[in-house]
Scaffold this active site. Structure first.
Site, PDB file in Angstrom:
ATOM      1  N   ASP A   1      -7.999  -4.665  -0.548  1.00 45.60           N
ATOM      2  CA  ASP A   1      -8.495  -5.188  -1.822  1.00 45.60           C
ATOM      3  C   ASP A   1      -8.337  -6.702  -1.933  1.00 45.60           C
ATOM      4  O   ASP A   1      -9.027  -7.341  -2.731  1.00 45.60           O
ATOM      5  CB  ASP A   1      -7.749  -4.536  -2.988  1.00 45.60           C
ATOM      6  CG  ASP A   1      -7.911  -3.032  -3.007  1.00 45.60           C
ATOM      7  OD1 ASP A   1      -9.057  -2.580  -2.939  1.00 45.60           O
ATOM      8  OD2 ASP A   1      -6.892  -2.320  -3.082  1.00 45.60           O
TER       9      ASP A   1
ATOM     10  N   HIS B   1       0.847  -1.183   0.000  1.00 46.11           N
ATOM     11  CA  HIS B   1       0.000   0.000   0.000  1.00 46.11           C
ATOM     12  C   HIS B   1       0.882   1.232   0.000  1.00 46.11           C
ATOM     13  O   HIS B   1       1.975   1.226   0.580  1.00 46.11           O
ATOM     14  CB  HIS B   1      -0.924   0.012   1.231  1.00 46.11           C
ATOM     15  CG  HIS B   1      -2.050   0.985   1.127  1.00 46.11           C
ATOM     16  ND1 HIS B   1      -1.905   2.316   1.457  1.00 46.11           N
ATOM     17  CD2 HIS B   1      -3.331   0.833   0.706  1.00 46.11           C
ATOM     18  CE1 HIS B   1      -3.065   2.930   1.252  1.00 46.11           C
ATOM     19  NE2 HIS B   1      -3.940   2.066   0.794  1.00 46.11           N
TER      20      HIS B   1
END
Length: 429
Positions: A364, A306
């Site tokens: 996700d 991320h």
């Protein structure tokens, strides 16, 4: 902590004020740097640049912390509802019972779209991506509610906010049914937000939809986890477009387009496509772990790492638990893609290559598996993300336009093109 720092430029000392946030984030205020020195800063991707002061969301990427208005995401995901979190983000405090009732009633009242807009859906090809439809339809609301721009009027502000949050759900559901060749399902006045969303997706004239409380609970959690994430690509887009005093619908439409990309909201769709590819290839994960580490391979391990988190994404921890609970609830805990995801996660976490680069599973990685278990098709995943993110976009837009220092966004650049040269007539080229 010093109140300012000094920067030496061409023999001249420039004083830059030090800004400290409530969570002790430190920044140098360079807002007057160009005026004083003719210099600007260069920061590709804006990874070191603060574009604003904000009181909405706090992230500590090193410690894996995410809080909305000071409240940990873990508490909100466990105990709150999406509508309550939307109110929190937009208004700054958890609503009292009367405030929550009023907010919910405004969402119910605003949930219908103009009947003329239904004809728009027939103009899209059957294979049109729902995000294209969602962005276009959201922008089209500007044509039907052109008077929704008196934002200094609190009642008008409440009205446009309710319309945006309520109608994006209806537009999403209509586009979902359009893609399947099914009739539109209107929102029900007596159903809460997430139950209404599921009903509009799955109710059929020949078979009424049984609203599963566990599915409603899970939908609330998913939308809460996606509701805001500070100054990400789509939120920054909403702020930038809104800074021109474009209306809220136009700003959200732009945010939807930004969210669509594979490196942003489209990542959960990319995760499912990756897991399907591995499953089709026999389900072995080590081959793909090796490919992800190979600089000469174009394979990318989706759902890991991320831009902000250098630790576990706190949303991923919550959603992983919710994923397993729901799959067990619906009897799909033997889902081959889930099994591949677990093996892939275990293999990556045990590999020094990923550990050294702090590439941990993000939100996700599991959200796509959950949506798949809920019978939501892959091309709708990013649409679900957009529904959840809408209150966050609105909160940042509202914070921006109400700020005393409000001004249009206008980044600078370092020009690297040709120096001045003369035009050459086409006969001489």
């Amino acid at each position: 902590m010093p109140q300012s720092v000094e920067l030496k430029l061409n023999g001249t000392m420039i004083e830059l004020p030090v800004i400290e946030g409530t969570e002790h984030e430190m920044a140098l205020d360079i807002s007057k740097l160009r005026a004083k020195t003719k210099f600007i800063t260069l920061d590709p991707g804006y990874v070191n640049t603060g574009s604003c002061k904000s009181a909405i969301t706090f992230i500590d990427g090193d410690k894996g912390i995410l809080r909305y208005r000071g409240i940990p995401i873990e508490q909100l995901a466990e105990s709150s509802t999406f509508v309550e979190v939307a109110y929190l983000l937009i208004h700054g405090e958890l609503p009292r019972p009367k405030q929550l009732t009023g907010f919910s009633q405004r969402l119910t009242w605003a949930s219908m779209i103009h009947e003329d807009m239904k004809t728009f859906f027939s103009g899209y090809p059957a294979g049109a991506h729902p995000m294209a439809i969602l962005s276009s339809m959201m922008g089209s609301l500007s044509a039907y509610y052109s008077g929704d721009d008196d934002y200094k009027n609190p009642k008008q502000m409440d009205l446009v906010i309710a319309r945006a949050i309520a109608k994006i759900r209806t537009i999403a559901a209509f586009s979902f049914n359009k893609s399947r060749g099914l009739p539109f399902v209107y929102p029900e006045a007596d159903l809460p937000y997430c139950a209404n969303l599921l009903n509009m997706f799955f109710h059929k004239p020949t078979r009424p939809y049984h609203i599963d409380p566990e599915a409603v609970r899970l939908m609330n959690q998913l939308l809460i986890l996606h509701a805001d994430h500070e100054q990400n690509c789509s939120t920054s887009t909403v702020r930038l477009v809104g800074s021109s005093e474009a209306n809220l619908y136009a700003a959200i439409s732009a945010g939807i387009c930004a969210l669509w990309g594979r490196l942003h909201g489209g990542a959960n769709q990319a995760v499912i496509e990756m897991l399907q590819r591995i499953h089709k290839d026999g389900g072995g994960v080590q081959k793909y772990i090796d490919m992800a580490k190979d600089k000469n391979s174009d394979f990318r391990l989706m759902g890991f790492g991320h831009r902000v988190y250098k630790n576990f994404d706190p949303r991923a921890t919550i959603i992983k638990k919710a994923c397993r609970r729901y799959l067990e609830h619906v009897g799909a805990d033997d889902d081959p893609l889930l099994n591949i995801a677990i093996k892939l996660e275990d293999a990556a976490l045990a590999d020094d290559y990923f550990a050294e680069r702090k590439l941990y599973p993000n939100v996700d990685f599991y959200s796509g598996i959950i949506y798949r278990a809920m019978k939501i098709p892959t091309n709708m995943f990013t649409v679900m993300f957009a529904i959840g993110r809408t209150p966050g976009w609105i909160a940042h837009w509202k914070e921006m336009i109400e700020a005393p220092e409000f001004r249009i966004g206008r980044p600078r650049q370092i020009y690297t093109g040709p120096v001045e040269r003369d035009y050459v007539p086409i006969s001489e080229r």
